[in-house]
Enzyme design. Structure first.
Site, PDB file in Angstrom:
ATOM      1  N   GLY A 102      26.132  78.431  42.751  1.00  0.00           N
ATOM      2  CA  GLY A 102      26.304  79.546  41.821  1.00  0.00           C
ATOM      3  C   GLY A 102      27.102  80.703  42.421  1.00  0.00           C
ATOM      4  O   GLY A 102      27.115  80.898  43.638  1.00  0.00           O
ATOM      5  N   ARG A 130      28.704  72.274  41.773  1.00  0.00           N
ATOM      6  CA  ARG A 130      27.416  71.887  42.338  1.00  0.00           C
ATOM      7  C   ARG A 130      27.373  70.416  42.760  1.00  0.00           C
ATOM      8  O   ARG A 130      26.287  69.846  42.908  1.00  0.00           O
ATOM      9  CB  ARG A 130      26.292  72.176  41.332  1.00  0.00           C
ATOM     10  N   ASP A 161      20.885  74.524  50.178  1.00  0.00           N
ATOM     11  CA  ASP A 161      21.260  73.110  50.064  1.00  0.00           C
ATOM     12  C   ASP A 161      22.657  72.857  50.623  1.00  0.00           C
ATOM     13  O   ASP A 161      22.885  71.897  51.349  1.00  0.00           O
ATOM     14  CB  ASP A 161      21.262  72.679  48.586  1.00  0.00           C
ATOM     15  N   LYS A 204      25.223  82.246  51.213  1.00  0.00           N
ATOM     16  CA  LYS A 204      25.462  82.835  49.895  1.00  0.00           C
ATOM     17  C   LYS A 204      24.315  82.526  48.948  1.00  0.00           C
ATOM     18  O   LYS A 204      23.777  81.425  48.986  1.00  0.00           O
ATOM     19  CB  LYS A 204      26.750  82.211  49.323  1.00  0.00           C
ATOM     20  N   THR A 205      23.854  83.401  48.186  1.00  0.00           N
ATOM     21  CA  THR A 205      23.062  83.218  46.967  1.00  0.00           C
ATOM     22  C   THR A 205      22.456  84.548  46.551  1.00  0.00           C
ATOM     23  O   THR A 205      21.882  85.272  47.379  1.00  0.00           O
ATOM     24  CB  THR A 205      21.938  82.155  47.073  1.00  0.00           C
ATOM     25  N   ASP A 223      19.931  84.805  44.961  1.00  0.00           N
ATOM     26  CA  ASP A 223      18.465  84.652  44.930  1.00  0.00           C
ATOM     27  C   ASP A 223      17.790  85.248  46.167  1.00  0.00           C
ATOM     28  O   ASP A 223      16.585  85.481  46.160  1.00  0.00           O
ATOM     29  CB  ASP A 223      18.080  83.165  44.832  1.00  0.00           C
TER      30      ASP A 223
HETATM   31  P1  FBP Z   1      22.807  79.339  44.051  1.00  0.00           P
HETATM   32  O1  FBP Z   1      21.483  79.148  44.739  1.00  0.00           O
HETATM   33  O2  FBP Z   1      23.638  78.137  44.017  1.00  0.00           O
HETATM   34  O3  FBP Z   1      23.525  80.522  44.635  1.00  0.00           O
HETATM   35  O4  FBP Z   1      22.558  79.713  42.522  1.00  0.00           O
HETATM   36  C1  FBP Z   1      21.521  80.547  42.169  1.00  0.00           C
HETATM   37  C2  FBP Z   1      21.485  80.816  40.689  1.00  0.00           C
HETATM   38  O5  FBP Z   1      22.229  81.970  40.359  1.00  0.00           O
HETATM   39  C3  FBP Z   1      20.030  80.943  40.239  1.00  0.00           C
HETATM   40  O6  FBP Z   1      19.581  82.261  40.340  1.00  0.00           O
HETATM   41  C4  FBP Z   1      20.062  80.401  38.854  1.00  0.00           C
HETATM   42  O7  FBP Z   1      18.852  79.834  38.494  1.00  0.00           O
HETATM   43  C5  FBP Z   1      21.120  79.344  38.929  1.00  0.00           C
HETATM   44  O8  FBP Z   1      22.007  79.736  39.937  1.00  0.00           O
HETATM   45  C6  FBP Z   1      21.855  79.132  37.646  1.00  0.00           C
HETATM   46  O9  FBP Z   1      22.691  78.036  37.806  1.00  0.00           O
HETATM   47  P2  FBP Z   1      23.963  77.747  36.931  1.00  0.00           P
HETATM   48  O10 FBP Z   1      25.037  78.657  37.418  1.00  0.00           O
HETATM   49  O11 FBP Z   1      24.285  76.319  37.249  1.00  0.00           O
HETATM   50  O12 FBP Z   1      23.606  77.992  35.510  1.00  0.00           O
END
Ligand code: FBP
Length: 551
Positions: A81, A145, A176, A202-203, A205
């Site tokens: 993400g 992803r 991951d 990165k994230t 979260d």
């Molecule tokens: P990453 O862990 O890959 O950085 O993504 C986190 C996130 O933003 C979460 O907070 C959210 O649940 C998810 O991605 C949403 O995923 P998508 O972009 O595939 O809808």
């Protein structure tokens, strides 16, 4: 020329600050090795999986020699993400590589790991990168992803990198993706393939964090964006005095974002999933405790308020967790059919399709649309897509039902009027805050330094992030040292451990000490929008979580 906003134009001129070491010698550094970093548990299994990179030391940097280094050909991808600052990781990496040798080349593989597999890339030149400096988003090269997890894929990565004479690959991703970076580094070493692999944390979260990684990038910007919006809603609520706002916040598993936003805004109620799990709180208990705040506030004439809900909540509620796990097994094994479960009208029928009696009963207490989301929205592994569940709507429905009962019992005399919100995507691609713009640039620059040092299987990291940038300390963390073994899709796999909210940690304690007051009083704080210019105390601040943790 493409039209850009005045803010974009000013932001392009921002020049990220560098720690003292990089100011002195750029990316031309040598390394000092510190203690070997061994995993906290499962040492033998991890040693077996990572014979080449196990027990590597943490590395710090010192001034290198004056000699110009060789040119490097490096590949880079975004994985997962979006998170604000990704473009600056690439800018920092590019500048760091060019500092080492102006003939160095950087290739961006497009749309995440799948670009590496399909040999879809672009050469990132100075002109190409220029308009993306200090901007949000991952659109410079895109992200994806796709998971790299088998030998054929690793060999395709090798082929495509070697065709471009790439000797190092930088993977910008979450837990991951950085686990994959570690596995790929190990594979290349074991097979005498001279491609270094370096990861960047990165994230939004905030759950790729541990003793050595103080925060992941994007968390700061995302929390500032959500807190601005929450602050504005608090102001609306206290002005109109007629709505409860139920706000779901992104963060697939951990509740760091919800906790940080609570600290920044003092919303009336914030649910922390980790506490729900720790105290084994059932859905009904959570609803009753929310309703007791609503009733108490209503008695004080405050028939309004703000409730923050972390996106991953349902997976932490014990009975729903069991239900999800049973559904995952049944649907992944194809031993039950989605429609059959969706159409089942009673517990008997659900049990016939494989659910336990308890889970069948829990399932039937859920609103229809939530049931459908649990059963019909599956990912490619057949798992429930927890992030797509409308948890805020589930709570609104359950709160309404409970308050209606309290009304019948004469314990609640108002009417409950609510607004549901979900804040997620609006926080991931904003122009990075100064903190994230500086942090990411230096993560990229550190990755270049690690490439210069010939290291592989490392994560680029920076220490002392709560201090001014000149005091930041770049370092490299061996990925194998952060691994633990977890059960994934039926077998034990090495993965970087996700960092959940620590219920004994300072940020949670600060929240827990204050939440009763925030529930009853209108003690709202209005952080306002991210400031890119102006007093350091505003423009360069870091999250409350980070400053409390580093206190
Ligand atoms: P990453 O862990 O890959 O950085 O993504 C986190 C996130 O933003 C979460 O907070 C959210 O649940 C998810 O991605 C949403 O995923 P998508 O972009 O595939 O809808």
């Amino acid at each position: 020329m493409k039209l850009i906003s005045p803010l974009q134009a000013e932001r392009l001129k921002f020049s990220p600050s560098l720690p003292a070491l990089f100011q002195e010698c750029g990316s031309n550094v040598t390394i000092s090795q510190q203690e070997p970093l061994l995993p906290a548990g499962d040492k033998d299994s991890i040693h077996r999986k990572f014979p080449e990179t196990y027990g590597k030391p943490i590395i710090t940097f010192k001034q290198g020699g004056k000699s110009e280094s060789q040119p490097y050909n490096v590949g880079v991808i975004f994985s997962g993400g979006q998170a604000s600052g990704g473009h600056n990781v690439i800018s920092g990496l590019f500048d760091g590589l060019k500092y080492l040798n102006r003939n160095s080349k950087l290739y961006g593989f497009l749309n995440g790991p799948c670009g590496l597999l399909s040999d879809n890339y672009v050469e990132l030149t100075s002109e190409f990168i220029k308009p993306f400096r200090n901007t949000g988003g991952f659109d410079m090269i895109g992200s994806g992803r796709t998971k790299l997890n088998n030998k054929d894929q690793f060999d395709a990565v090798k082929e495509n990198c070697l065709n471009l004479n790439i000797s190092a690959l930088v993977i910008i991703g979450g837990d991951d993706s950085n686990t994959t970076a570690g596995i790929l580094a190990e594979y290349f070493l074991a097979n005498n393939i001279s491609i270094q692999v370096v990861g960047c944390p990165k994230t939004i979260d905030g759950d790729l964090r541990n003793e050595w990684i103080e925060t992941s990038f994007g968390f700061d910007t995302a929390c500032k964006v959500y807190s601005e919006l929450i602050g504005s809603i608090c102001r609306d609520a206290v002005s109109a005095k007629k709505y409860w706002h139920i706000i779901k916040l992104m963060g697939r598993s951990a509740s760091h974002i919800a906790l940080e936003c609570a600290l920044q805004t003092h919303a009336n109620i914030t649910i922390i999933s980790e506490e729900v799990e720790n105290k084994k709180l059932r859905l009904q208990t959570i609803i009753e405790s929310i309703c007791s705040v609503i009733v108490n506030r209503s008695r004080q004439g405050k028939n309004y308020g703000i409730l923050l809900v972390p996106e991953g909540l349902v997976e932490f509620i014990p009975e729903i967790k069991v239900l999800i796990s049973e559904l995952n097994d049944l649907l992944a094994e194809n031993s039950a059919n989605q429609e059959d479960i969706a159409n089942a009208g009673d517990t008997k029928e659900l049990q016939k399709h494989g659910l336990s009696q308890n889970s069948a009963e829990v399932y039937l207490t859920l609103p229809d649309d939530i049931r459908l989301q649990l059963v019909m929205d599956r990912d490619s592994h057949g798992n429930v897509q927890v992030s797509k569940i409308d948890t805020e709507k589930l709570l609104i429905q359950k709160i309404s039902d409970h308050l209606s009962n309290l009304k019948i019992e004469g314990k609640y005399h108002d009417s409950f009027s609510s607004q549901g919100h979900f804040f997620g995507y609006e926080g991931r691609c904003v122009a990075p805050s100064n903190f994230d713009a500086n942090y990411t640039y230096n993560l990229g620059y550190t990755a270049a330094a690690m490439i210069r040092a010939g290291e592989t299987g490392y994560l680029s990291a920076i220490k002392n992030l709560n201090l001014p940038v000149s005091d930041w300390q770049p370092h490299g963390i061996p990925i194998s040292g952060m691994m633990n073994m977890e059960r994934r899709h039926g077998s034990e796999k090495p993965v970087i451990q996700k960092y959940l909210v620590d219920l004994n940690g300072k940020p949670f304690n600060k929240f827990a000490e204050n939440r009763d007051n925030w529930a009853q009083d209108d003690d709202y704080i209005f952080p306002g929008p991210i400031q890119y210019f102006g007093p350091e105390s505003i423009a360069d601040s870091c999250t409350i979580t980070l400053s409390l943790e580093k206190e």
